[in-house]
Design an enzyme around this catalytic site. Sequence first.
Site, mmCIF file in Angstrom:
data_model
loop_
_atom_site.group_PDB
_atom_site.id
_atom_site.type_symbol
_atom_site.label_atom_id
_atom_site.label_comp_id
_atom_site.label_asym_id
_atom_site.label_seq_id
_atom_site.Cartn_x
_atom_site.Cartn_y
_atom_site.Cartn_z
ATOM 1 N N ASN A 9 62.801 17.756 19.160
ATOM 2 C CA ASN A 9 63.614 17.254 20.267
ATOM 3 C C ASN A 9 64.470 18.405 20.813
ATOM 4 O OD1 ASN A 9 65.908 16.196 21.640
ATOM 5 N ND2 ASN A 9 65.465 14.172 20.824
ATOM 6 N N ASP A 11 66.632 18.291 23.431
ATOM 7 C CA ASP A 11 67.765 17.829 24.252
ATOM 8 C C ASP A 11 68.975 18.765 24.191
ATOM 9 O OD1 ASP A 11 66.317 15.560 24.777
ATOM 10 O OD2 ASP A 11 67.520 14.238 23.511
ATOM 11 N N HIS A 12 69.278 19.227 22.975
ATOM 12 C CA HIS A 12 70.559 19.927 22.831
ATOM 13 C C HIS A 12 70.507 21.392 23.240
ATOM 14 C CE1 HIS A 12 72.384 16.281 21.777
ATOM 15 N NE2 HIS A 12 71.522 16.071 20.803
ATOM 16 N N ARG A 20 77.646 25.171 30.864
ATOM 17 C CA ARG A 20 78.015 26.151 31.884
ATOM 18 C C ARG A 20 77.432 25.808 33.254
ATOM 19 N NH1 ARG A 20 79.961 31.388 30.489
ATOM 20 N NH2 ARG A 20 81.716 30.872 29.157
ATOM 21 N N HIS A 45 64.940 13.271 25.806
ATOM 22 C CA HIS A 45 65.603 12.019 26.192
ATOM 23 C C HIS A 45 66.267 12.226 27.551
ATOM 24 C CE1 HIS A 45 68.775 8.741 24.890
ATOM 25 N NE2 HIS A 45 68.157 8.448 26.020
ATOM 26 N N ARG A 47 68.653 10.891 29.723
ATOM 27 C CA ARG A 47 69.705 9.862 29.670
ATOM 28 C C ARG A 47 70.094 9.436 31.082
ATOM 29 N NH1 ARG A 47 72.328 9.461 24.389
ATOM 30 N NH2 ARG A 47 73.666 8.001 25.489
ATOM 31 N N ARG A 51 73.165 13.797 30.845
ATOM 32 C CA ARG A 51 74.114 14.720 30.202
ATOM 33 C C ARG A 51 73.428 15.946 29.607
ATOM 34 N NH1 ARG A 51 76.074 10.921 25.238
ATOM 35 N NH2 ARG A 51 76.384 9.554 27.003
ATOM 36 N N GLU A 72 61.860 9.889 25.670
ATOM 37 C CA GLU A 72 62.810 8.858 25.229
ATOM 38 C C GLU A 72 63.603 8.377 26.427
ATOM 39 O OE1 GLU A 72 63.733 10.534 20.742
ATOM 40 O OE2 GLU A 72 65.313 10.541 22.251
ATOM 41 N N THR A 102 71.790 -2.702 17.516
ATOM 42 C CA THR A 102 72.068 -3.506 16.335
ATOM 43 C C THR A 102 73.193 -2.793 15.599
ATOM 44 O OG1 THR A 102 70.596 -2.241 14.928
ATOM 45 C CG2 THR A 102 69.623 -4.087 16.108
ATOM 46 N N THR A 103 73.694 -3.435 14.543
ATOM 47 C CA THR A 103 74.801 -2.804 13.801
ATOM 48 C C THR A 103 74.379 -1.446 13.242
ATOM 49 O OG1 THR A 103 74.106 -4.229 12.010
ATOM 50 C CG2 THR A 103 76.128 -4.829 13.135
ATOM 51 N N GLU A 153 59.899 3.533 15.753
ATOM 52 C CA GLU A 153 60.558 4.684 15.139
ATOM 53 C C GLU A 153 61.755 4.155 14.369
ATOM 54 O OE1 GLU A 153 60.789 8.338 17.234
ATOM 55 O OE2 GLU A 153 62.676 8.908 16.268
ATOM 56 N N HIS A 196 66.369 10.730 13.499
ATOM 57 C CA HIS A 196 67.795 10.747 13.857
ATOM 58 C C HIS A 196 68.617 11.303 12.687
ATOM 59 C CE1 HIS A 196 71.009 9.841 16.719
ATOM 60 N NE2 HIS A 196 71.730 9.902 15.622
ATOM 61 N N GLY A 197 69.213 12.442 12.954
ATOM 62 C CA GLY A 197 70.134 13.055 11.991
ATOM 63 C C GLY A 197 69.474 13.781 10.836
ATOM 64 N N GLY A 218 65.866 16.964 16.166
ATOM 65 C CA GLY A 218 66.375 17.812 17.232
ATOM 66 C C GLY A 218 67.669 18.530 16.914
ATOM 67 N N HIS A 219 68.754 17.776 16.815
ATOM 68 C CA HIS A 219 70.086 18.378 16.758
ATOM 69 C C HIS A 219 70.200 19.429 15.664
ATOM 70 C CE1 HIS A 219 74.397 18.531 15.708
ATOM 71 N NE2 HIS A 219 74.529 18.510 17.013
HETATM 72 N N1 PXP Z 1 64.492 9.911 17.525
HETATM 73 C C1 PXP Z 1 65.147 9.246 18.493
HETATM 74 C C2 PXP Z 1 64.579 7.972 18.981
HETATM 75 C C3 PXP Z 1 66.333 9.773 19.044
HETATM 76 O O1 PXP Z 1 66.958 9.104 20.025
HETATM 77 C C4 PXP Z 1 66.802 11.013 18.591
HETATM 78 C C5 PXP Z 1 68.044 11.602 19.173
HETATM 79 O O2 PXP Z 1 67.872 11.837 20.524
HETATM 80 C C6 PXP Z 1 66.073 11.675 17.599
HETATM 81 C C7 PXP Z 1 64.941 11.090 17.061
HETATM 82 C C8 PXP Z 1 66.483 13.017 17.091
HETATM 83 O O3 PXP Z 1 67.696 12.941 16.432
HETATM 84 P P1 PXP Z 1 68.446 14.264 16.019
HETATM 85 O O4 PXP Z 1 68.731 15.018 17.271
HETATM 86 O O5 PXP Z 1 69.675 13.767 15.331
HETATM 87 O O6 PXP Z 1 67.530 15.028 15.097
#
Ligand code: PXP
Length: 251
Positions: A9, A11-12, A20, A45, A47, A51, A72, A102-103, A153, A196-197, A218-219
């Site tokens: 991913n 995105d970041h 900038r 993604h 958004r 962003r 995404e 969801t929670t 996912e 995610h994470g 990604g992150h």
């Molecule tokens: N999967 C989905 C569906 C996500 O929305 C994200 C974050 O955009 C990721 C995976 C990747 O998460 P991370 O950037 O925390 O690795």
Amino acid sequence: MAHLRLGVNIDHVATVRNARGGATPDPVRAAKLAEEAGADGITAHLREDRRHISDADIEALMDVLDRPLNFEMAATPEMQEIALRHKPHAVCIVPEKREERTTEGGLEVAREENSLAHFIAPLRDAGCRVSIFIAADPRQIDAAHRIGAQVIELHTGAYCDAHAEGRLEEREEELGKLRQMASYAHGLGLEVHAGHGLTYDTVQPVAAFPEVVELNIGHFLVGEAIFRGLTPAIAEMRRLMDAARGLTAAE
Ligand code: PXP
């Protein structure tokens, strides 16, 4: 065990660029480098507030990528129109607003079953693989299955947070839920992804689930690229994933 796909991913990279407002660092260049480094796909993604990734980034990614794009997006008419215009390999429907969650943080599919079924039908008809980003919750999995998603996912955020904060009992509980739900979803005929994470410290237990065929990360990778470069950062993630599957480079 079969090869586990790594979706990178980017995105970041766009987050840093947008800090900038200029053209660098270019997320499309990062995506090409990720492909060379062994990514099996690229995830981005778009958004609603733009962003990080922009409309132009999506257009450029569709033009230059050799590997599949996992797009995404939130379940909005605007995003549906963009997806139908580009027809990426996969679309992953994710929550963007608090009330869509969801929670545990995935999409609230069970409550929105009818509208989501209508929303994804044209995307499937256009040939996109439709994935739904959900918590490890049988209600959400059943609903994703009923609406005709081909892929789910599983949201690994609660597991990763528990790990990072040293809540070890909860970490094991979350991991247990992910393991059970990966197997449950696979039994329904759904393709199972996770993400995610995830980091070097948390990826292996999830990579070892035989039903999971793709991780989207990604992150952490973009952060790690600051210290060791994107190619080595991805190579190390690949190595850890393969080791968890019991695969060596030769397999
Ligand atoms: N999967 C989905 C569906 C996500 O929305 C994200 C974050 O955009 C990721 C995976 C990747 O998460 P991370 O950037 O925390 O690795």
